[in-house]
Design a protein around this motif. Structure first.
Motif, PDB file in Angstrom:
ATOM      1  N   TRP A 230       0.836  -1.201   0.000  1.00  0.00           N
ATOM      2  CA  TRP A 230       0.000   0.000   0.000  1.00  0.00           C
ATOM      3  C   TRP A 230       0.873   1.254   0.000  1.00  0.00           C
ATOM      4  N   ALA A 231       1.915   1.271   0.837  1.00  0.00           N
ATOM      5  CA  ALA A 231       2.784   2.442   0.921  1.00  0.00           C
ATOM      6  C   ALA A 231       3.542   2.656  -0.384  1.00  0.00           C
ATOM      7  N   VAL A 232       4.088   1.597  -0.960  1.00  0.00           N
ATOM      8  CA  VAL A 232       4.819   1.726  -2.221  1.00  0.00           C
ATOM      9  C   VAL A 232       3.912   2.274  -3.308  1.00  0.00           C
ATOM     10  N   ARG A 233       2.728   1.689  -3.456  1.00  0.00           N
ATOM     11  CA  ARG A 233       1.866   2.127  -4.565  1.00  0.00           C
ATOM     12  C   ARG A 233       1.351   3.551  -4.361  1.00  0.00           C
ATOM     13  N   ASN A 234       1.160   3.959  -3.091  1.00  0.00           N
ATOM     14  CA  ASN A 234       0.708   5.326  -2.846  1.00  0.00           C
ATOM     15  C   ASN A 234       1.830   6.345  -3.001  1.00  0.00           C
ATOM     16  N   ILE A 235       3.038   6.015  -2.568  1.00  0.00           N
ATOM     17  CA  ILE A 235       4.185   6.905  -2.796  1.00  0.00           C
ATOM     18  C   ILE A 235       4.364   7.144  -4.292  1.00  0.00           C
ATOM     19  N   VAL A 236       4.308   6.063  -5.085  1.00  0.00           N
ATOM     20  CA  VAL A 236       4.480   6.192  -6.532  1.00  0.00           C
ATOM     21  C   VAL A 236       3.321   6.983  -7.138  1.00  0.00           C
ATOM     22  N   HIS A 237       2.086   6.676  -6.728  1.00  0.00           N
ATOM     23  CA  HIS A 237       0.920   7.389  -7.266  1.00  0.00           C
ATOM     24  C   HIS A 237       0.995   8.878  -6.959  1.00  0.00           C
ATOM     25  N   ASN A 238       1.406   9.225  -5.757  1.00  0.00           N
ATOM     26  CA  ASN A 238       1.506  10.630  -5.377  1.00  0.00           C
ATOM     27  C   ASN A 238       2.556  11.370  -6.194  1.00  0.00           C
ATOM     28  N   THR A 239       3.505  10.615  -6.753  1.00  0.00           N
ATOM     29  CA  THR A 239       4.603  11.222  -7.508  1.00  0.00           C
ATOM     30  C   THR A 239       4.305  11.311  -8.995  1.00  0.00           C
ATOM     31  N   VAL A 240       3.815  10.222  -9.589  1.00  0.00           N
ATOM     32  CA  VAL A 240       3.651  10.172 -11.055  1.00  0.00           C
ATOM     33  C   VAL A 240       2.181  10.161 -11.476  1.00  0.00           C
ATOM     34  N   ASP A 241       1.270  10.222 -10.504  1.00  0.00           N
ATOM     35  CA  ASP A 241      -0.160  10.332 -10.770  1.00  0.00           C
ATOM     36  C   ASP A 241      -0.711   9.147 -11.559  1.00  0.00           C
ATOM     37  N   ARG A 242      -0.253   7.950 -11.231  1.00  0.00           N
ATOM     38  CA  ARG A 242      -0.854   6.743 -11.797  1.00  0.00           C
ATOM     39  C   ARG A 242      -0.575   5.583 -10.835  1.00  0.00           C
ATOM     40  N   TRP A 243      -1.432   4.566 -10.903  1.00  0.00           N
ATOM     41  CA  TRP A 243      -1.283   3.395 -10.057  1.00  0.00           C
ATOM     42  C   TRP A 243      -0.417   2.360 -10.767  1.00  0.00           C
ATOM     43  N   ILE A 244       0.635   1.888 -10.090  1.00  0.00           N
ATOM     44  CA  ILE A 244       1.436   0.803 -10.648  1.00  0.00           C
ATOM     45  C   ILE A 244       0.885  -0.553 -10.224  1.00  0.00           C
ATOM     46  N   THR A 245      -0.005  -0.560  -9.258  1.00  0.00           N
ATOM     47  CA  THR A 245      -0.748  -1.745  -8.835  1.00  0.00           C
ATOM     48  C   THR A 245      -1.931  -1.278  -8.015  1.00  0.00           C
ATOM     49  N   ARG A 246      -2.932  -2.146  -7.890  1.00  0.00           N
ATOM     50  CA  ARG A 246      -4.075  -1.853  -7.023  1.00  0.00           C
ATOM     51  C   ARG A 246      -4.100  -2.817  -5.840  1.00  0.00           C
ATOM     52  N   THR A 247      -3.154  -3.720  -5.763  1.00  0.00           N
ATOM     53  CA  THR A 247      -3.162  -4.728  -4.709  1.00  0.00           C
ATOM     54  C   THR A 247      -2.332  -4.282  -3.509  1.00  0.00           C
ATOM     55  N   ASP A 248      -2.674  -4.829  -2.355  1.00  0.00           N
ATOM     56  CA  ASP A 248      -1.886  -4.613  -1.137  1.00  0.00           C
ATOM     57  C   ASP A 248      -1.158  -5.892  -0.730  1.00  0.00           C
ATOM     58  N   ALA A 249      -1.080  -6.847  -1.654  1.00  0.00           N
ATOM     59  CA  ALA A 249      -0.502  -8.162  -1.369  1.00  0.00           C
ATOM     60  C   ALA A 249       0.771  -8.371  -2.180  1.00  0.00           C
ATOM     61  N   THR A 250       1.852  -8.771  -1.517  1.00  0.00           N
ATOM     62  CA  THR A 250       3.126  -8.910  -2.230  1.00  0.00           C
ATOM     63  C   THR A 250       3.124 -10.046  -3.244  1.00  0.00           C
ATOM     64  N   ALA A 251       2.455 -11.162  -2.928  1.00  0.00           N
ATOM     65  CA  ALA A 251       2.452 -12.283  -3.871  1.00  0.00           C
ATOM     66  C   ALA A 251       1.728 -11.913  -5.159  1.00  0.00           C
ATOM     67  N   ILE A 252       0.645 -11.162  -5.044  1.00  0.00           N
ATOM     68  CA  ILE A 252      -0.087 -10.730  -6.232  1.00  0.00           C
ATOM     69  C   ILE A 252       0.710  -9.668  -6.987  1.00  0.00           C
ATOM     70  N   PHE A 253       1.276  -8.703  -6.272  1.00  0.00           N
ATOM     71  CA  PHE A 253       2.083  -7.657  -6.911  1.00  0.00           C
ATOM     72  C   PHE A 253       3.269  -8.292  -7.654  1.00  0.00           C
ATOM     73  N   ASP A 254       3.899  -9.283  -7.045  1.00  0.00           N
ATOM     74  CA  ASP A 254       5.013  -9.973  -7.689  1.00  0.00           C
ATOM     75  C   ASP A 254       4.565 -10.641  -8.989  1.00  0.00           C
ATOM     76  N   GLN A 255       3.400 -11.276  -8.981  1.00  0.00           N
ATOM     77  CA  GLN A 255       2.874 -11.887 -10.205  1.00  0.00           C
ATOM     78  C   GLN A 255       2.638 -10.841 -11.287  1.00  0.00           C
ATOM     79  N   GLU A 256       2.093  -9.693 -10.892  1.00  0.00           N
ATOM     80  CA  GLU A 256       1.861  -8.613 -11.850  1.00  0.00           C
ATOM     81  C   GLU A 256       3.175  -8.134 -12.468  1.00  0.00           C
ATOM     82  N   LEU A 257       4.185  -7.960 -11.636  1.00  0.00           N
ATOM     83  CA  LEU A 257       5.479  -7.474 -12.127  1.00  0.00           C
ATOM     84  C   LEU A 257       6.125  -8.487 -13.073  1.00  0.00           C
ATOM     85  N   ARG A 258       6.040  -9.765 -12.723  1.00  0.00           N
ATOM     86  CA  ARG A 258       6.616 -10.783 -13.597  1.00  0.00           C
ATOM     87  C   ARG A 258       5.822 -10.913 -14.899  1.00  0.00           C
TER      88      ARG A 258
END
Length: 241
Positions: free
Chosen positions: A120-148
């Motif tokens: 949640w903190a990573v995606r909100n820090i990034v969103h606050n900076t570049v004004d877009r969501w790099i993920t909507r999940t708060d789960a590392t296993a799901i975020f990792d799948q998205e990145l891969r």
């Protein structure tokens, strides 16, 4: 009576690689009863989901934050729209924001009052900076799948600029669901001193709380988890349930 005494079936699943305070809550969703076990630690925290059945507790899911409506962190993940690495300016700006927000950015509005808020903190820090969501999940296993799914696999740490992502997703190690974590990278240093910025569960604050060396020591060597490196994705993932 502690959650371990009330539900001894959970013991084989608990992450015992660190000092965690464990708490259990019973909930009912669509007439099905569950126990959500939250393990709270100093730097990271996580949850396990068990269904209460006629045969006792049955394990259903585990991650840094569990959505009771979504049980499978192993489901297929697709990426919405074209994916790839964000540009140099995005990485530079996100890194500057990660540094600027140390001890300032609060994750208290995140899952479990900030205890379960690393993604949640990573995606909100990034969103606050570049004004877009790099993920909507708060789960590392799901975020990792998205990145891969976006990048096809992990890069090496020297291939990822400051502002990029380091992630050790929650996964099963020797039968236990060991809790993972995610953060943002500082500049590459050529040694284990590379700085890492991430949420602190106990403080519910954004911290400079790891180096690459200390991250590897905790998540790879002690917990047995993967350590993966990714650029900031252009688009967030969409998980198929």
């Amino acid at each position: 009576m502690g959650v371990e005494q009330r539900y001894p079936e959970i013991l084989p699943f608990l992450d015992d690689t660190d000092d965690y305070f464990n708490e259990g809550t019973e909930i009912t969703v669509d007439a099905r009863r569950y126990v959500v076990v939250t393990q709270r630690g100093e730097e990271d925290s996580g949850q396990l989901l068990f269904e209460i059945t006629n045969h006792g507790l049955e394990f259903r899911d585990s991650d840094t934050a569990v959505d009771v409506l979504r049980h499978g962190t192993e489901s297929q993940v697709t990426v919405s729209g074209p994916c790839g690495a964000s540009d140099t300016n995005d990485h530079r700006d996100v890194h500057a924001e990660a540094v600027e927000q140390v001890d300032r950015f609060s994750s208290a509005e995140g899952p479990d009052g900030g205890n379960l808020a690393c993604a949640w903190a990573v995606r909100n820090i990034v969103h606050n900076t570049v004004d877009r969501w790099i993920t909507r999940t708060d789960a590392t296993a799901i975020f990792d799948q998205e990145l891969r799914a976006c990048f096809g696999g992990t890069l090496q740490d020297d291939e990822v600029s400051a502002g990029g992502i380091i992630i050790s997703p929650t996964e099963t190690v020797d039968g236990r669901r060991n809790i993972g974590h995610v953060g943002l990278l500082g500049p590459h240093t050529g040694n284990g001193g590379r700085l890492i910025y991430s949420n602190s569960s106990s403080a519910a604050k954004w911290k400079q709380n790891f180096t690459l060396e200390s991250w590897i020591a905790k998540y790879r060597e002690r917990k047995g988890l993967k350590v993966r490196f990714f650029p900031l994705p252009l688009r967030g993932g969409v998980s198929n349930v």
